[in-house]
Design an enzyme around this catalytic site. Structure first.
Site, PDB file in Angstrom:
ATOM      1  N   ARG A  50      23.469 -30.230  20.093  1.00 14.76           N
ATOM      2  CA  ARG A  50      23.435 -29.943  18.661  1.00 14.76           C
ATOM      3  C   ARG A  50      24.525 -30.740  17.949  1.00 14.76           C
ATOM      4  NH1 ARG A  50      23.365 -23.324  19.172  1.00 14.76           N
ATOM      5  NH2 ARG A  50      21.447 -23.158  20.403  1.00 14.76           N
ATOM      6  N   ASP A  52      26.553 -30.706  14.241  1.00 12.87           N
ATOM      7  CA  ASP A  52      26.808 -29.775  13.147  1.00 12.87           C
ATOM      8  C   ASP A  52      26.345 -30.339  11.811  1.00 12.87           C
ATOM      9  OD1 ASP A  52      27.967 -27.923  14.853  1.00 12.87           O
ATOM     10  OD2 ASP A  52      29.999 -28.674  14.539  1.00 12.87           O
ATOM     11  N   ARG A 197      36.336 -33.741  16.838  1.00 13.79           N
ATOM     12  CA  ARG A 197      36.935 -33.577  15.514  1.00 13.79           C
ATOM     13  C   ARG A 197      38.375 -33.081  15.602  1.00 13.79           C
ATOM     14  NH1 ARG A 197      32.668 -29.918  12.506  1.00 13.79           N
ATOM     15  NH2 ARG A 197      34.309 -29.933  10.917  1.00 13.79           N
TER      16      ARG A 197
END
Length: 243
Positions: A50, A52, A197
């Site tokens: 996945r 985001d 991140r």
């Protein structure tokens, strides 16, 4: 049924992320709708992972089962005629039934873009993190070397993840700068929730002088409080998936 593997590129600015949501626009659901329009078959596509909301892809991989006899090499153009302009299928091939886009993956490479200038650049507004402060680029490059190898990256995972094993192996970290654009690429056998991140946010905080500990100490602490901020989603790209 045929098992088809596709490679996808997308700008994630207008989407809730990869995963299909009942009341939001996701990449997965948008592609499934396009497949139905060209084949009249309802399918569920499985992505390598996945991404985001706001995250982009240069090489997302997915697979799905299909009865249609449309030749694999014709499927990209057929789908792209139905897909919005910010999503494109760039490859399609028939693979063994055992292939699974997520579970067959051996590693991934991510790219993160930082636009480092006192002033924002409208061209990069959806695809880079605008950092207006001066950054010590050489220090960022030097500290990033500590990421390479097998470590417990528990401190680089956002809360809310159910993952128990937080050990991951980073194969390569490459940081380059061309004028105001800094590119950070990280390749590994797997990544924790928001790990890339947080790596980027930590390097930015090191570059700004907000974090004085060296990165090796931060990794060994396994503490989220020692790492830096979570860089925004819109600077992140899934570059490639290895099988």
């Amino acid at each position: 049924m045929r098992n088809l593997k596709i490679k996808i590129q997308y700008n994630g600015a207008n989407y809730c992320g990869w995963q299909k949501q009942p009341d939001s626009l996701g990449i997965q659901g948008t592609i499934e709708k396009a497949i139905y329009e060209i084949t009249n078959e309802e399918v569920k596509i499985t992505g390598s992972g996945r991404t985001d909301a706001g995250v982009h892809a240069l090489g997302q991989v997915a697979n799905f089962k299909l009865n249609s006899k449309i030749p694999a090499d014709r499927i990209p153009n057929a789908l792209n005629a139905k897909l919005p302009k910010d999503i494109a299928v760039i490859e399609c091939e028939e693979v063994k039934d055992s292939f699974h886009a997520r579970y067959s993956a051996k590693g991934k490479r991510y790219r993160y873009l930082i636009y480092n200038s006192p002033y924002r650049n409208p061209i990069y507004k959806d695809t880079s993190y605008h950092v207006k402060y001066d950054l010590d680029f050489n220090k960022m490059c030097e500290e990033a070397k500590s990421l390479i190898g097998t470590h417990d990256f528990k401190g680089f995972m956002s809360s809310g993840s159910s993952v128990v094993d937080t050990v991951r192996t980073i194969y390569d970290v490459e940081i380059t700068r061309e004028e105001n654009l800094i590119t950070i690429e990280v390749e590994g056998n797997g990544f924790l929730y928001n790990m890339v991140r947080i790596i980027v946010g930590t390097l930015v905080d090191i570059g700004r002088g907000r974090i004085e500990d060296n990165l090796a100490e931060i990794i060994n602490s396994k503490s989220r409080s020692k790492t830096g901020h979570t860089a925004p989603a819109h600077g992140l790209f899934l570059k490639k998936v290895d099988y």
